[in-house]
Scaffold this motif. Structure first.
Motif, PDB file in Angstrom:
ATOM      1  N   LYS A  30     -31.475 -64.630  99.750  1.00  0.00           N
ATOM      2  CA  LYS A  30     -30.824 -65.930  99.886  1.00  0.00           C
ATOM      3  C   LYS A  30     -29.637 -65.851 100.839  1.00  0.00           C
ATOM      4  CE  LYS A  30     -31.717 -67.853  95.238  1.00  0.00           C
ATOM      5  NZ  LYS A  30     -32.208 -66.727  94.447  1.00  0.00           N
ATOM      6  N   TRP A  31     -29.423 -66.941 101.569  1.00  0.00           N
ATOM      7  CA  TRP A  31     -28.179 -67.167 102.290  1.00  0.00           C
ATOM      8  C   TRP A  31     -27.380 -68.185 101.490  1.00  0.00           C
ATOM      9  CZ3 TRP A  31     -25.963 -64.394 105.872  1.00  0.00           C
ATOM     10  CH2 TRP A  31     -26.744 -63.612 106.735  1.00  0.00           C
ATOM     11  N   VAL A  32     -26.157 -67.808 101.112  1.00  0.00           N
ATOM     12  CA  VAL A  32     -25.296 -68.654 100.295  1.00  0.00           C
ATOM     13  C   VAL A  32     -24.102 -69.078 101.138  1.00  0.00           C
ATOM     14  CG1 VAL A  32     -24.001 -68.832  98.144  1.00  0.00           C
ATOM     15  CG2 VAL A  32     -26.010 -67.329  98.270  1.00  0.00           C
ATOM     16  N   LYS A  33     -23.827 -70.397 101.192  1.00  0.00           N
ATOM     17  CA  LYS A  33     -22.747 -70.915 102.037  1.00  0.00           C
ATOM     18  C   LYS A  33     -21.759 -71.729 101.205  1.00  0.00           C
ATOM     19  CE  LYS A  33     -25.001 -73.163 105.270  1.00  0.00           C
ATOM     20  NZ  LYS A  33     -25.221 -73.810 106.603  1.00  0.00           N
ATOM     21  N   GLN A  34     -20.491 -71.476 101.430  1.00  0.00           N
ATOM     22  CA  GLN A  34     -19.427 -72.175 100.726  1.00  0.00           C
ATOM     23  C   GLN A  34     -18.963 -73.389 101.513  1.00  0.00           C
ATOM     24  OE1 GLN A  34     -16.054 -69.643  99.880  1.00  0.00           O
ATOM     25  NE2 GLN A  34     -14.683 -71.354  99.472  1.00  0.00           N
ATOM     26  N   ASN A  35     -18.701 -74.486 100.813  1.00  0.00           N
ATOM     27  CA  ASN A  35     -18.102 -75.653 101.467  1.00  0.00           C
ATOM     28  C   ASN A  35     -16.750 -75.260 102.050  1.00  0.00           C
ATOM     29  OD1 ASN A  35     -20.294 -77.111 100.577  1.00  0.00           O
ATOM     30  ND2 ASN A  35     -19.173 -78.239  99.010  1.00  0.00           N
TER      31      ASN A  35
END
Length: 268
Positions: A30-35
Motif C-alpha cells: 500500500k501507498w499511504v498518504k497524509q492530508n
C-alpha cells in the motif's frame, strides 16, 4: 474507516507537489498518504469513484480509499491509501523521459509562440519517439478529467510511464495522484467562500493554465456514466463534504457535457 498503522521502521517519504510537501509511506503493498493542506484524501477517493463510473478499465486508474493513519508517535491523522500499481515495472515521469532523451519540457511548455495544441502535439511526438506509444488519446482524456475535477497538480512529474526492462516495452501508467483537486487545498481555497469565486482561482497544468484550453485537447467520446455517478454519490457511505459540492457544480457546467453519457448499465 480503515486504520493503518505506520511501523516505526517505515521510512517517511516526502512527496513534493506544486503546493509543497506531503508525507507518504510504503506499507506492504500500500501507498499511504497524509492530508497536508485540507481534504486531499477525500478528493482522491472521490476522483477514483468518478473513474469507477467511467468506461476506463480498473487498470487505467488507481483506486483510493479513506483511512486513519496511526503514526509511530501515537498521533492519528487522516489520509488515504492505494495499492502499489508498479509491480516490477520501472516508473519514468514525463519530465525524466525528456531529461534523459532530450533536454527538458521547458523549451516547449514555456514557448509562448506555441498554442496549447501545438505544445501538446510536440510533447506527444517526443514521447512516441522514445516509447513507441501514441499517448495522445489517453493523455488528453486525463486532461479532460483534470478539468472536471479542477486538478491543479498535473505537472510533468505527475504524468507517468512504466518501463518493462525484461520486454523493453513501455506503457502509460494509470491515472493517479488527484489529491490537489476539488478545492481540497483549504489554505488557498478557504471554506465558506463561494464556489464560483474559488473555482476561478484554480490554474491548470501543464500545457495551459486554463482548464478550458486543456479540455479542448480532448476530442474523444464521452467516457463518464452520469447516471451511475449520481447514483454512487447518493449511495456512497463516505461523506465527501465540499468535494462533492464542487463536483456537482462542475457537472452542471455545459462545457463538460461531452464527457458524460446517460445510462443505467452496471448500477449496483
Amino acid at each position: 474507516m480503515e486504520k493503518i498503522s505506520i511501523p516505526t521502521n517505515t521510512m517517511r517519504i516526502i512527496s513534493t507537489s506544486s503546493k509543497g510537501d506531503q508525507s507518504k509511506w510504503h506499507v506492504g503493498e500500500k501507498w499511504v498518504k497524509q492530508n497536508a493542506r485540507g481534504y486531499e484524501g477525500k478528493a482522491e477517493v472521490l476522483a477514483s469513484l468518478i473513474l469507477a463510473c467511467s468506461t476506463l478499465s480498473e487498470q487505467e486508474y488507481v483506486t483510493y480509499k479513506p483511512c486513519e493513519i496511526l503514526l509511530p508517535t501515537g498521533e492519528t491523522v487522516n489520509g488515504c491509501y492505494s495499492q502499489d500499481f508498479r509491480g516490477e515495472l520501472q516508473e519514468v515521469t514525463l519530465e525524466r523521459l525528456f531529461e534523459a532523451n532530450f533536454t527538458s519540457t521547458d523549451s516547449i511548455l514555456n514557448n509562448k509562440a506555441l498554442s496549447s495544441q501545438e505544445k501538446f502535439e510536440q510533447i506527444m511526438h517526443h514521447v512516441e519517439i522514445v516509447t513507441g506509444l501514441d499517448a495522445r488519446a489517453v493523455i488528453s482524456r486525463m486532461l479532460a478529467f483534470d478539468a472536471l475535477i479542477l486538478n491543479e497538480d498535473r505537472h510533468t512529474n505527475n504524468i507517468l510511464f512504466l518501463y518493462n526492462p525484461v520486454t523493453q516495452s513501455w506503457q502509460i501508467a494509470p491515472i493517479f495522484d488527484n489529491g490537489l483537486s476539488l478545492l481540497s487545498d483549504e489554505k488557498d481555497y478557504p471554506p465558506g467562500k463561494p464556489l464560483t469565486i474559488l473555482k476561478r482561482k484554480v490554474k491548470a497544468k501543464p500545457f495551459n493554465s486554463s482548464f478550458t484550453r486543456q479540455l479542448a485537447l480532448y476530442t474523444g467520446p464521452a467516457f463518464i456514466n452520469k447516471t451511475k455517478l449520481l447514483h454512487q454519490l447518493e449511495m456512497h457511505s463516505n461523506e465527501f463534504g465540499r468535494a462533492k459540492q464542487v463536483l456537482l457544480s462542475q457537472m452542471n457546467d455545459p462545457i463538460f457535457d461531452h464527457l458524460f453519457f446517460e445510462g443505467s448499465d452496471h448500477i449496483d
